[in-house]
Design a protein around this motif. Sequence first.
Motif, short mmCIF file in Angstrom:
data_model
loop_
_atom_site.label_atom_id
_atom_site.label_comp_id
_atom_site.label_asym_id
_atom_site.label_seq_id
_atom_site.Cartn_x
_atom_site.Cartn_y
_atom_site.Cartn_z
N UNK A 197 0.84 -1.20 -0.10
CA UNK A 197 0.19 0.05 0.07
C UNK A 197 0.73 1.30 -0.18
N UNK A 198 2.07 1.08 0.51
CA UNK A 198 3.12 2.41 0.57
C UNK A 198 4.11 2.55 -0.58
N UNK A 199 4.48 1.22 -1.16
CA UNK A 199 5.37 1.10 -2.19
C UNK A 199 5.06 0.76 -3.54
N UNK A 200 3.82 -0.05 -3.44
CA UNK A 200 3.42 -0.60 -4.92
C UNK A 200 4.11 -1.91 -5.08
N UNK A 201 5.36 -2.06 -5.61
CA UNK A 201 5.90 -3.38 -6.16
C UNK A 201 6.67 -3.86 -4.84
N UNK A 202 6.04 -4.98 -4.20
CA UNK A 202 6.90 -5.75 -3.25
C UNK A 202 6.51 -7.09 -3.43
N UNK A 203 7.82 -7.70 -3.47
CA UNK A 203 7.62 -9.21 -3.55
C UNK A 203 8.21 -9.94 -2.10
N UNK A 204 7.86 -11.03 -1.91
CA UNK A 204 8.00 -11.79 -0.68
C UNK A 204 8.53 -13.13 -1.03
N UNK A 205 9.24 -13.73 -0.28
CA UNK A 205 9.86 -15.01 -0.47
C UNK A 205 9.45 -15.72 1.01
N UNK A 206 8.53 -16.44 1.20
CA UNK A 206 8.05 -16.66 2.63
C UNK A 206 8.99 -17.97 2.96
N UNK A 207 9.63 -18.64 2.02
CA UNK A 207 10.64 -19.77 2.51
C UNK A 207 11.97 -19.11 3.03
N UNK A 211 11.42 -10.17 2.17
CA UNK A 211 10.69 -9.04 1.49
C UNK A 211 11.22 -8.06 0.65
N UNK A 212 11.04 -7.95 -0.72
CA UNK A 212 11.83 -7.14 -1.71
C UNK A 212 10.98 -5.93 -2.00
N UNK A 213 11.41 -4.72 -1.72
CA UNK A 213 10.66 -3.33 -2.15
C UNK A 213 11.44 -2.92 -3.23
N UNK A 214 10.59 -2.71 -4.53
CA UNK A 214 11.24 -1.82 -5.61
C UNK A 214 10.67 -0.61 -5.83
N UNK A 215 11.36 0.58 -5.66
CA UNK A 215 10.57 1.92 -6.03
C UNK A 215 11.72 2.76 -6.95
N UNK A 216 11.29 2.80 -8.14
CA UNK A 216 11.85 3.42 -9.21
C UNK A 216 13.26 2.86 -9.32
N UNK A 217 13.38 1.61 -9.42
CA UNK A 217 14.72 0.90 -9.85
C UNK A 217 15.52 0.85 -8.72
#
Length: 257
Positions: A197-207, A211-217
């Motif tokens: 909700x804050x950064x948009x592009x957020x990926x998660x590796x649960x294993x 959590x990886x956040x991508x903001x403008x590259x």
Amino acid sequence: MGRLKQSLQSKYLGTGMVIHTPKNCVPVKLKYTDDKVAKAVGTIALGGPSSNKPLSGLLLTKDFQHHLVSPEDLHSYTNLHSSEITQKLSVPCTVPRSILRTSLCQLYDGVDDIARDSKPSLLVHDSIYVITESRDKVTLEWVSNPVNDMLADSIVAVILQIESNPSSMRVGPVAEISHFGKESKHHLEKIQMLFSKHFGDVQADYHRGIIVINVDGTTAAINFKTHEIECEDPQLKSRVVSLLKHISSAVFPVEKQ
């Protein structure tokens, strides 16, 4: 004064020099327009100057000459000698080391696990050593200066606070998800949703618990197993840390005792 003025006028006749003889108790203001130049000498001058790179050292003034020297070279150019005072302070601490580390990480960015004198220790801001002496005592060691003294006082306050009331220190999300299971995955899903909700592009590796956040590259990776945040952009990292503190209040509320 009159004869002195006449003598000076005759001596410097034709030079354009103006001689004034003010009365007693009359203030005289002299204006110097020459630029002050300081010469860098000693180890601080090794390698030569670099563009847009500031020089930091001690400014020495003698006989209207200015020199910029490194603190280590002070004894070579003056009669002064520099010295360091190392302070040690033992503080009672019976809480687990993991809780102490988590509490310090919530207040300070740079907290590293090291070994000091073959004892498990924490290094705060590359300045303060928090050495685990035994199960009920830690020792703080630091080189005394105004900043380090203030930092050491704050660390002592944190230790005494969690020692007297452990529940007062909220355990943040990075520390709470140290043992992964079904509940930890559920927590990661909620954290991922809030970050999205804050950064948009957020990926998660649960294993792997990442959590990886991508903001403008620019990316920021939060590792909930190693309790680390990797990000090259200090502003983005600061935003992530600030948001983690708010998420901690929502996802991991403090239980009533």
